[in-house]
Write a protein that holds these residues in place. Structure first.
Motif, PDB file in Angstrom:
ATOM      1  N   ALA A  40       0.825  -1.215   0.000  1.00  0.00           N
ATOM      2  CA  ALA A  40       0.000   0.000   0.000  1.00  0.00           C
ATOM      3  C   ALA A  40       0.853   1.256   0.000  1.00  0.00           C
ATOM      4  CB  ALA A  40      -0.942  -0.006   1.198  1.00  0.00           C
ATOM      5  N   SER A  41       1.965   1.238   0.760  1.00  0.00           N
ATOM      6  CA  SER A  41       2.804   2.441   0.823  1.00  0.00           C
ATOM      7  C   SER A  41       3.474   2.722  -0.517  1.00  0.00           C
ATOM      8  CB  SER A  41       3.859   2.307   1.926  1.00  0.00           C
ATOM      9  OG  SER A  41       4.719   1.214   1.670  1.00  0.00           O
ATOM     10  N   ALA A  42       3.836   1.661  -1.268  1.00  0.00           N
ATOM     11  CA  ALA A  42       4.417   1.868  -2.596  1.00  0.00           C
ATOM     12  C   ALA A  42       3.367   2.415  -3.557  1.00  0.00           C
ATOM     13  CB  ALA A  42       4.990   0.553  -3.128  1.00  0.00           C
ATOM     14  N   ARG A  43       2.142   1.928  -3.455  1.00  0.00           N
ATOM     15  CA  ARG A  43       1.084   2.414  -4.337  1.00  0.00           C
ATOM     16  C   ARG A  43       0.690   3.846  -4.000  1.00  0.00           C
ATOM     17  NH1 ARG A  43      -0.499  -3.097  -4.339  1.00  0.00           N
ATOM     18  NH2 ARG A  43      -2.009  -2.890  -2.660  1.00  0.00           N
ATOM     19  N   GLN A  44       0.959   4.271  -2.770  1.00  0.00           N
ATOM     20  CA  GLN A  44       0.724   5.666  -2.419  1.00  0.00           C
ATOM     21  C   GLN A  44       1.523   6.573  -3.351  1.00  0.00           C
ATOM     22  OE1 GLN A  44       2.485   7.139   1.268  1.00  0.00           O
ATOM     23  NE2 GLN A  44       0.557   8.134   1.813  1.00  0.00           N
ATOM     24  N   ARG A  45       2.776   6.173  -3.641  1.00  0.00           N
ATOM     25  CA  ARG A  45       3.608   6.985  -4.538  1.00  0.00           C
ATOM     26  C   ARG A  45       3.086   6.967  -5.966  1.00  0.00           C
ATOM     27  NH1 ARG A  45       8.119   4.113  -1.610  1.00  0.00           N
ATOM     28  NH2 ARG A  45       8.112   2.687  -3.387  1.00  0.00           N
ATOM     29  N   THR A  46       2.542   5.818  -6.396  1.00  0.00           N
ATOM     30  CA  THR A  46       2.070   5.723  -7.779  1.00  0.00           C
ATOM     31  C   THR A  46       0.793   6.530  -7.990  1.00  0.00           C
ATOM     32  OG1 THR A  46       0.746   3.708  -7.435  1.00  0.00           O
ATOM     33  CG2 THR A  46       3.082   3.419  -7.969  1.00  0.00           C
ATOM     34  N   ARG A  47       0.121   6.927  -6.923  1.00  0.00           N
ATOM     35  CA  ARG A  47      -1.028   7.825  -7.080  1.00  0.00           C
ATOM     36  C   ARG A  47      -0.569   9.264  -7.327  1.00  0.00           C
ATOM     37  NH1 ARG A  47      -3.129   4.130  -3.242  1.00  0.00           N
ATOM     38  NH2 ARG A  47      -2.521   5.362  -1.412  1.00  0.00           N
ATOM     39  N   ILE A  48       0.687   9.526  -7.087  1.00  0.00           N
ATOM     40  CA  ILE A  48       1.240  10.856  -7.342  1.00  0.00           C
ATOM     41  C   ILE A  48       1.959  10.900  -8.689  1.00  0.00           C
ATOM     42  CG2 ILE A  48       2.732  12.685  -6.427  1.00  0.00           C
ATOM     43  CD1 ILE A  48       0.280  11.945  -4.698  1.00  0.00           C
ATOM     44  N   PHE A  49       2.713   9.839  -9.000  1.00  0.00           N
ATOM     45  CA  PHE A  49       3.500   9.808 -10.241  1.00  0.00           C
ATOM     46  C   PHE A  49       3.132   8.584 -11.077  1.00  0.00           C
ATOM     47  CE2 PHE A  49       6.260  11.890  -7.067  1.00  0.00           C
ATOM     48  CZ  PHE A  49       6.446  13.112  -7.692  1.00  0.00           C
ATOM     49  N   ASP A  50       3.041   8.796 -12.370  1.00  0.00           N
ATOM     50  CA  ASP A  50       2.883   7.692 -13.329  1.00  0.00           C
ATOM     51  C   ASP A  50       4.253   7.448 -13.942  1.00  0.00           C
ATOM     52  OD1 ASP A  50       1.653   5.757 -14.943  1.00  0.00           O
ATOM     53  OD2 ASP A  50       1.415   7.199 -16.574  1.00  0.00           O
ATOM     54  N   LEU A  52       6.905   4.810 -16.113  1.00  0.00           N
ATOM     55  CA  LEU A  52       7.107   3.673 -17.017  1.00  0.00           C
ATOM     56  C   LEU A  52       8.581   3.536 -17.313  1.00  0.00           C
ATOM     57  CD1 LEU A  52       4.195   4.143 -19.597  1.00  0.00           C
ATOM     58  CD2 LEU A  52       4.330   2.453 -17.758  1.00  0.00           C
ATOM     59  N   PRO A  53       9.119   2.291 -17.223  1.00  0.00           N
ATOM     60  CA  PRO A  53       8.483   1.079 -16.713  1.00  0.00           C
ATOM     61  C   PRO A  53       8.079   1.238 -15.251  1.00  0.00           C
ATOM     62  CG  PRO A  53      10.561   0.572 -17.836  1.00  0.00           C
ATOM     63  CD  PRO A  53      10.519   2.054 -17.637  1.00  0.00           C
ATOM     64  N   ARG A  54       7.135   0.406 -14.789  1.00  0.00           N
ATOM     65  CA  ARG A  54       6.627   0.505 -13.433  1.00  0.00           C
ATOM     66  C   ARG A  54       7.743   0.273 -12.419  1.00  0.00           C
ATOM     67  NH1 ARG A  54       2.518   3.477 -14.561  1.00  0.00           N
ATOM     68  NH2 ARG A  54       0.911   2.460 -15.828  1.00  0.00           N
ATOM     69  N   GLY A  55       7.617   0.919 -11.300  1.00  0.00           N
ATOM     70  CA  GLY A  55       8.620   0.770 -10.240  1.00  0.00           C
ATOM     71  C   GLY A  55       8.881   2.111  -9.584  1.00  0.00           C
ATOM     72  N   TRP A  56       9.937   2.145  -8.792  1.00  0.00           N
ATOM     73  CA  TRP A  56      10.336   3.363  -8.085  1.00  0.00           C
ATOM     74  C   TRP A  56      11.842   3.516  -8.251  1.00  0.00           C
ATOM     75  CZ3 TRP A  56       8.037   7.560  -6.850  1.00  0.00           C
ATOM     76  CH2 TRP A  56       8.507   8.412  -5.841  1.00  0.00           C
ATOM     77  N   PRO A  57      12.293   3.973  -9.437  1.00  0.00           N
ATOM     78  CA  PRO A  57      13.722   3.996  -9.785  1.00  0.00           C
ATOM     79  C   PRO A  57      14.461   5.167  -9.148  1.00  0.00           C
ATOM     80  CG  PRO A  57      12.442   4.844 -11.605  1.00  0.00           C
ATOM     81  CD  PRO A  57      11.445   4.406 -10.570  1.00  0.00           C
ATOM     82  N   VAL A  58      14.607   5.129  -7.840  1.00  0.00           N
ATOM     83  CA  VAL A  58      15.111   6.275  -7.081  1.00  0.00           C
ATOM     84  C   VAL A  58      16.515   6.672  -7.507  1.00  0.00           C
ATOM     85  CG1 VAL A  58      15.770   7.085  -4.788  1.00  0.00           C
ATOM     86  CG2 VAL A  58      13.653   5.815  -5.098  1.00  0.00           C
ATOM     87  N   ALA A  59      17.432   5.712  -7.552  1.00  0.00           N
ATOM     88  CA  ALA A  59      18.833   6.068  -7.780  1.00  0.00           C
ATOM     89  C   ALA A  59      19.025   6.806  -9.103  1.00  0.00           C
ATOM     90  CB  ALA A  59      19.705   4.821  -7.729  1.00  0.00           C
ATOM     91  N   ALA A  60      18.423   6.290 -10.171  1.00  0.00           N
ATOM     92  CA  ALA A  60      18.611   6.927 -11.479  1.00  0.00           C
ATOM     93  C   ALA A  60      17.969   8.305 -11.533  1.00  0.00           C
ATOM     94  CB  ALA A  60      18.038   6.030 -12.574  1.00  0.00           C
ATOM     95  N   VAL A  61      16.790   8.457 -10.936  1.00  0.00           N
ATOM     96  CA  VAL A  61      16.084   9.739 -11.012  1.00  0.00           C
ATOM     97  C   VAL A  61      16.780  10.802 -10.167  1.00  0.00           C
ATOM     98  CG1 VAL A  61      13.900  10.906 -10.490  1.00  0.00           C
ATOM     99  CG2 VAL A  61      13.880   8.699 -11.658  1.00  0.00           C
TER     100      VAL A  61
END
Length: 314
Positions: A40-50, A52-61
């Motif tokens: 649920a906490s990961a999906r909280q972030r996806t409600r803010i950002f769309d 692609l590819p799916r995920g949370w690519p923190v280091a690269a961003v």
């Protein structure tokens, strides 16, 4: 037309703290949506950002925001960390910004780490003293790394990567800890009452995503990752203000660090409700990391048959 979203921690972080009568009434009349999934906490972030590819690519961003060269490969955050041994193992007590490293200390600490990681085929550097990176081949296979927020204060060994790939990174972490243990920078920091940098925290391994968008025009947060994603999505990344303030457009406020329910209500929810009733904003959302969301609109005041919410966890 304007909307506001408050990103909030899990409701259980507020314990038995009480709701004010105004907030209890508003939440009792609000629309509710519950996401009970394990992530649920990961999906909280996806409600803010769309993304692609799916995920949370923190280091690269965050690397792209810090140095502008994230397209050159895959990236892994290797942030400076303070680990404290105890009778049951070891605990992560501080990392990144909390260590308040100077640029000079950062350079000195990295000097012996560069050949160590270089022997394994990785380049380590630090565009800022609080965010360190390893550059990896684009096709590198990585285990799952937990973010430092998940591990803060917890047993270190419960958050180390496992499996065949994890074994390699646990060995590299041990080597880095040996290098850092007797580093003269840490002796100087100890003499000044500062925490040593005696470990690294690997996390966020990724390549730069193809696509990041958001429906929000402004993202208010003190989290460097959220700010970096906002910048990539062409939204205005702003530091978090001390309290709610009237503004325009669609905005999201990152309050996941809050633990004082009285402060949250007096500085954020109650003034937000006043603006909602006054028509300054049209909709508002309280988005909790455990998956509960309250959607608020001014016309909900006519739902007089609904009882006030007696507890934030109800």
């Amino acid at each position: 037309m304007a909307s506001a979203t408050l990103l909030l921690p899990s409701r259980d972080r507020f314990g038995a703290q009480r709701l004010t009568s105004d907030v209890a009434k508003a939440l009792g009349r609000a629309d509710r949506d519950v996401d009970n999934g394990a992530s649920a906490s990961a999906r909280q972030r996806t409600r803010i950002f769309d993304i692609l590819p799916r995920g949370w690519p923190v280091a690269a961003v965050t690397r792209q925001r810090d140095a502008g060269d994230a397209t050159l490969g895959a990236w892994l955050r290797a942030d400076p960390a303070y680990i404290q041994p105890d009778i049951n193992g070891a605990r992560l007590l501080a990392y990144g910004d909390a260590l308040a490293l100077t640029a000079e200390e950062c350079d000195e600490l990295l000097r012996p780490l560069r050949p160590m990681f270089g022997d394994s085929g990785f380049v380590i550097d630090a565009p800022t003293p609080s965010r360190w990176y390893l550059r990896l081949p684009r096709e590198a296979r990585l285990p799952t790394f937990n973010g430092p927020d998940e591990a803060l204060g917890a047993d270190l060994f419960e958050h180390l990567p496992d499996g065949p790939e994890g074994r390699r990174w646990r060995a590299l972490l041990s080597e880095a800890q040996v290098v850092l243990h007797n580093h003269p920078v840490n002796a100087r920091r100890a003499s000044m009452g500062k925490s040593p940098v005696n470990s690294l925290w690997f996390w966020g391994g990724s390549t730069l995503p193809d696509h990041v968008t958001t429906a929000y025009g402004e993202v208010f947060s003190d989290d460097d990752a959220l700010q970096a994603f906002a910048s990539m999505a062409k939204a205005a990344a702003q530091p978090l203000p001390p309290r709610w303030g009237t503004g325009s457009g669609d905005r999201v406020f990152d309050l996941r660090h809050m633990r004082d329910l009285a402060l949250l209500q007096s500085h954020w929810i109650e003034p937000l409700l006043r603006d909602l009733r006054a028509g300054e904003i049209t909709t508002a959302s309280l988005d909790f990391a455990d998956g509960m969301r309250f959607s608020l609109r001014a016309n909900q005041r006519w739902r007089f048959w609904r009882r006030p919410l007696h507890s934030i966890t109800a």
